[in-house]
Write a protein that holds these residues in place. Structure first.
Motif, PDB file in Angstrom:
ATOM      1  N   THR A  50       0.625  -1.082   0.011  1.00 48.22           N
ATOM      2  CA  THR A  50      -0.037   0.042   0.015  1.00 48.22           C
ATOM      3  C   THR A  50       0.684   1.328   0.089  1.00 48.22           C
ATOM      4  OG1 THR A  50      -1.873  -1.151   1.221  1.00 48.22           O
ATOM      5  CG2 THR A  50      -1.707   1.135   1.221  1.00 48.22           C
ATOM      6  N   LEU A  51       2.027   1.256   0.804  1.00 49.19           N
ATOM      7  CA  LEU A  51       2.718   2.544   0.859  1.00 49.19           C
ATOM      8  C   LEU A  51       3.516   2.650  -0.467  1.00 49.19           C
ATOM      9  CD1 LEU A  51       4.269   1.903   4.261  1.00 49.19           C
ATOM     10  CD2 LEU A  51       2.757   3.832   3.678  1.00 49.19           C
ATOM     11  N   ASP A  52       3.919   1.518  -1.118  1.00 48.12           N
ATOM     12  CA  ASP A  52       4.483   1.522  -2.503  1.00 48.12           C
ATOM     13  C   ASP A  52       3.663   2.106  -3.384  1.00 48.12           C
ATOM     14  OD1 ASP A  52       6.868   0.594  -1.549  1.00 48.12           O
ATOM     15  OD2 ASP A  52       6.530  -1.485  -2.201  1.00 48.12           O
ATOM     16  N   ALA A  53       2.449   1.763  -3.349  1.00 51.95           N
ATOM     17  CA  ALA A  53       1.249   2.444  -4.247  1.00 51.95           C
ATOM     18  C   ALA A  53       1.351   4.015  -3.829  1.00 51.95           C
ATOM     19  CB  ALA A  53       0.003   1.543  -4.173  1.00 51.95           C
ATOM     20  N   ASN A  65      10.339  12.468  -5.249  1.00 55.24           N
ATOM     21  CA  ASN A  65      10.131  11.422  -4.024  1.00 55.24           C
ATOM     22  C   ASN A  65       9.743  12.009  -2.708  1.00 55.24           C
ATOM     23  OD1 ASN A  65      11.127   9.579  -5.969  1.00 55.24           O
ATOM     24  ND2 ASN A  65      13.094   9.669  -5.594  1.00 55.24           N
ATOM     25  N   PRO A  66       8.951  11.390  -1.889  1.00 54.50           N
ATOM     26  CA  PRO A  66       8.533  11.671  -0.491  1.00 54.50           C
ATOM     27  C   PRO A  66       9.753  11.391   0.399  1.00 54.50           C
ATOM     28  CG  PRO A  66       7.489   9.571  -1.186  1.00 54.50           C
ATOM     29  CD  PRO A  66       8.141   9.822  -2.642  1.00 54.50           C
ATOM     30  N   GLU A  67       9.883  12.105   1.352  1.00 57.91           N
ATOM     31  CA  GLU A  67      10.976  11.655   2.450  1.00 57.91           C
ATOM     32  C   GLU A  67      10.601  10.852   3.554  1.00 57.91           C
ATOM     33  OE1 GLU A  67      12.774  15.314   3.466  1.00 57.91           O
ATOM     34  OE2 GLU A  67      12.908  16.062   1.680  1.00 57.91           O
ATOM     35  N   LYS A  68       9.594  10.834   3.678  1.00 57.55           N
ATOM     36  CA  LYS A  68       8.934  10.018   4.984  1.00 57.55           C
ATOM     37  C   LYS A  68       7.691   9.716   4.713  1.00 57.55           C
ATOM     38  CE  LYS A  68       8.594  14.220   7.740  1.00 57.55           C
ATOM     39  NZ  LYS A  68       8.729  15.150   6.527  1.00 57.55           N
ATOM     40  N   VAL A  69       7.214   8.675   5.473  1.00 60.59           N
ATOM     41  CA  VAL A  69       5.925   8.024   5.491  1.00 60.59           C
ATOM     42  C   VAL A  69       4.833   9.108   5.578  1.00 60.59           C
ATOM     43  CG1 VAL A  69       4.407   6.329   6.320  1.00 60.59           C
ATOM     44  CG2 VAL A  69       6.605   5.786   6.174  1.00 60.59           C
ATOM     45  N   ALA A 116      22.986   0.605 -12.257  1.00 62.79           N
ATOM     46  CA  ALA A 116      22.974   1.432 -11.097  1.00 62.79           C
ATOM     47  C   ALA A 116      21.694   2.324 -10.481  1.00 62.79           C
ATOM     48  CB  ALA A 116      24.236   2.409 -11.615  1.00 62.79           C
ATOM     49  N   THR A 117      20.519   2.096 -11.414  1.00 64.18           N
ATOM     50  CA  THR A 117      19.533   2.897 -11.006  1.00 64.18           C
ATOM     51  C   THR A 117      18.651   2.356  -9.934  1.00 64.18           C
ATOM     52  OG1 THR A 117      17.985   1.516 -12.428  1.00 64.18           O
ATOM     53  CG2 THR A 117      19.039   3.529 -13.391  1.00 64.18           C
ATOM     54  N   SER A 118      18.168   3.155  -9.083  1.00 68.17           N
ATOM     55  CA  SER A 118      17.450   2.621  -8.021  1.00 68.17           C
ATOM     56  C   SER A 118      16.089   3.101  -8.013  1.00 68.17           C
ATOM     57  CB  SER A 118      18.148   3.139  -6.827  1.00 68.17           C
ATOM     58  OG  SER A 118      18.100   4.516  -6.555  1.00 68.17           O
ATOM     59  N   GLU A 119      15.067   2.530  -7.051  1.00 64.81           N
ATOM     60  CA  GLU A 119      13.888   3.153  -7.037  1.00 64.81           C
ATOM     61  C   GLU A 119      13.307   3.428  -5.678  1.00 64.81           C
ATOM     62  OE1 GLU A 119      11.169   0.231  -8.656  1.00 64.81           O
ATOM     63  OE2 GLU A 119      12.027  -1.372  -7.704  1.00 64.81           O
ATOM     64  N   ILE A 120      12.686   4.344  -5.179  1.00 63.69           N
ATOM     65  CA  ILE A 120      11.811   4.515  -3.952  1.00 63.69           C
ATOM     66  C   ILE A 120      10.818   3.443  -3.341  1.00 63.69           C
ATOM     67  CG2 ILE A 120      11.091   6.060  -2.422  1.00 63.69           C
ATOM     68  CD1 ILE A 120      13.645   6.817  -3.298  1.00 63.69           C
ATOM     69  N   ARG A 121      11.258   2.923  -2.363  1.00 62.79           N
ATOM     70  CA  ARG A 121      10.339   1.829  -1.750  1.00 62.79           C
ATOM     71  C   ARG A 121       9.968   1.865  -0.444  1.00 62.79           C
ATOM     72  NH1 ARG A 121      10.149  -3.080  -4.807  1.00 62.79           N
ATOM     73  NH2 ARG A 121       8.369  -3.625  -3.401  1.00 62.79           N
ATOM     74  N   ALA A 122       9.339   1.558   0.108  1.00 57.67           N
ATOM     75  CA  ALA A 122       8.692   1.427   1.542  1.00 57.67           C
ATOM     76  C   ALA A 122       9.575   0.463   2.074  1.00 57.67           C
ATOM     77  CB  ALA A 122       7.199   1.286   1.666  1.00 57.67           C
ATOM     78  N   GLU A 125      12.510  -2.563   8.542  1.00 54.19           N
ATOM     79  CA  GLU A 125      13.645  -3.173   8.981  1.00 54.19           C
ATOM     80  C   GLU A 125      14.787  -3.579   7.669  1.00 54.19           C
ATOM     81  OE1 GLU A 125      14.812  -4.254  12.411  1.00 54.19           O
ATOM     82  OE2 GLU A 125      12.977  -3.484  13.340  1.00 54.19           O
ATOM     83  N   GLY A 126      14.539  -2.594   6.608  1.00 52.03           N
ATOM     84  CA  GLY A 126      15.456  -2.793   5.492  1.00 52.03           C
ATOM     85  C   GLY A 126      15.058  -3.863   4.533  1.00 52.03           C
ATOM     86  N   HIS A 127      13.643  -4.336   4.700  1.00 50.32           N
ATOM     87  CA  HIS A 127      13.145  -5.295   3.789  1.00 50.32           C
ATOM     88  C   HIS A 127      12.065  -4.686   3.006  1.00 50.32           C
ATOM     89  CE1 HIS A 127      15.658  -8.505   5.307  1.00 50.32           C
ATOM     90  NE2 HIS A 127      15.486  -8.080   6.505  1.00 50.32           N
ATOM     91  N   ALA A 128      12.129  -5.031   1.762  1.00 53.61           N
ATOM     92  CA  ALA A 128      10.723  -4.564   0.987  1.00 53.61           C
ATOM     93  C   ALA A 128       9.600  -5.562   1.043  1.00 53.61           C
ATOM     94  CB  ALA A 128      11.181  -4.262  -0.343  1.00 53.61           C
ATOM     95  N   ALA A 129       8.566  -5.203   0.465  1.00 51.82           N
ATOM     96  CA  ALA A 129       7.107  -5.961   0.719  1.00 51.82           C
ATOM     97  C   ALA A 129       7.490  -7.511   0.170  1.00 51.82           C
ATOM     98  CB  ALA A 129       6.011  -5.310  -0.307  1.00 51.82           C
ATOM     99  N   GLY A 130       8.250  -7.604  -1.047  1.00 44.06           N
ATOM    100  CA  GLY A 130       8.636  -8.613  -1.695  1.00 44.06           C
ATOM    101  C   GLY A 130       9.407  -9.813  -0.848  1.00 44.06           C
ATOM    102  N   ASP A 131      10.249  -9.257   0.217  1.00 45.78           N
ATOM    103  CA  ASP A 131      10.841 -10.174   1.284  1.00 45.78           C
ATOM    104  C   ASP A 131      10.310 -11.019   2.084  1.00 45.78           C
ATOM    105  OD1 ASP A 131      12.985  -9.092  -0.268  1.00 45.78           O
ATOM    106  OD2 ASP A 131      13.738  -7.618   1.442  1.00 45.78           O
ATOM    107  N   PHE A 132       8.921 -10.394   2.291  1.00 46.26           N
ATOM    108  CA  PHE A 132       7.911 -11.049   3.300  1.00 46.26           C
ATOM    109  C   PHE A 132       7.104 -12.113   2.874  1.00 46.26           C
ATOM    110  CE2 PHE A 132       9.046  -7.053   5.045  1.00 46.26           C
ATOM    111  CZ  PHE A 132       9.487  -7.404   6.526  1.00 46.26           C
TER     112      PHE A 132
END
Length: 134
Positions: A50-53, A65-69, A116-122, A125-132
């Motif tokens: 939800t945060l990523d969307a 990009n947003p800086e914080k939630v 080398a590109t990166s994307e902003i993700r929520a 503890e250092g893990h994105a949605a796909g890690d869970f």
């Protein structure tokens, strides 16, 4: 011959019943812990998705990009209270993560394509949605 007509359970019968109940409880507790960890993982994965969307909508509307939630408050109904559940949860690689953080973070994540590109993700503890795991 002397017989007792007392009704009730003997001490041995009560001891056997107590042992059976303890055995069943011992088998149930680990399963309940695993179910709780799985439910925490599912909640974190859903929150991060939800945060990523909301991040994508923020980027589209604001061109940055947003800086914080809390920057996402216009895109989430209760952004200030979106917090991860505390306790153990399971990652996709079946390792256990003990979540102690008070809030989700927004951070740059390297793109999966290897460039080398990166994307902003929520993250939690250092893990994105796909890690869970779900």
């Amino acid at each position: 011959m002397h017989t007792l007509d007392q009704k009730g359970f003997s001490l041995l019968e009560l001891l056997i019943v107590c042992c059976i109940v303890a055995l069943l409880a011992g088998m149930a507790v680990p399963k309940v812990s695993q179910i709780m960890a799985s439910s925490r993982s599912a909640r974190i994965a859903a929150d991060l998705t939800t945060l990523d969307a909301a991040i994508v909508m923020y980027q589209t509307d604001n061109g940055q990009n947003p800086e914080k939630v809390s920057d996402l408050s216009g895109y989430l109904s209760d952004a200030a209270n979106v917090k991860p559940p505390k306790g153990e949860c399971m990652l996709r690689d079946h390792s256990i993560l003990d979540v102690k953080t008070e809030a989700y973070q927004i951070a740059a994540v390297k793109n999966g394509s290897g460039d080398a590109t990166s994307e902003i993700r929520a993250q939690c503890e250092g893990h994105a949605a796909g890690d869970f795991s779900r």
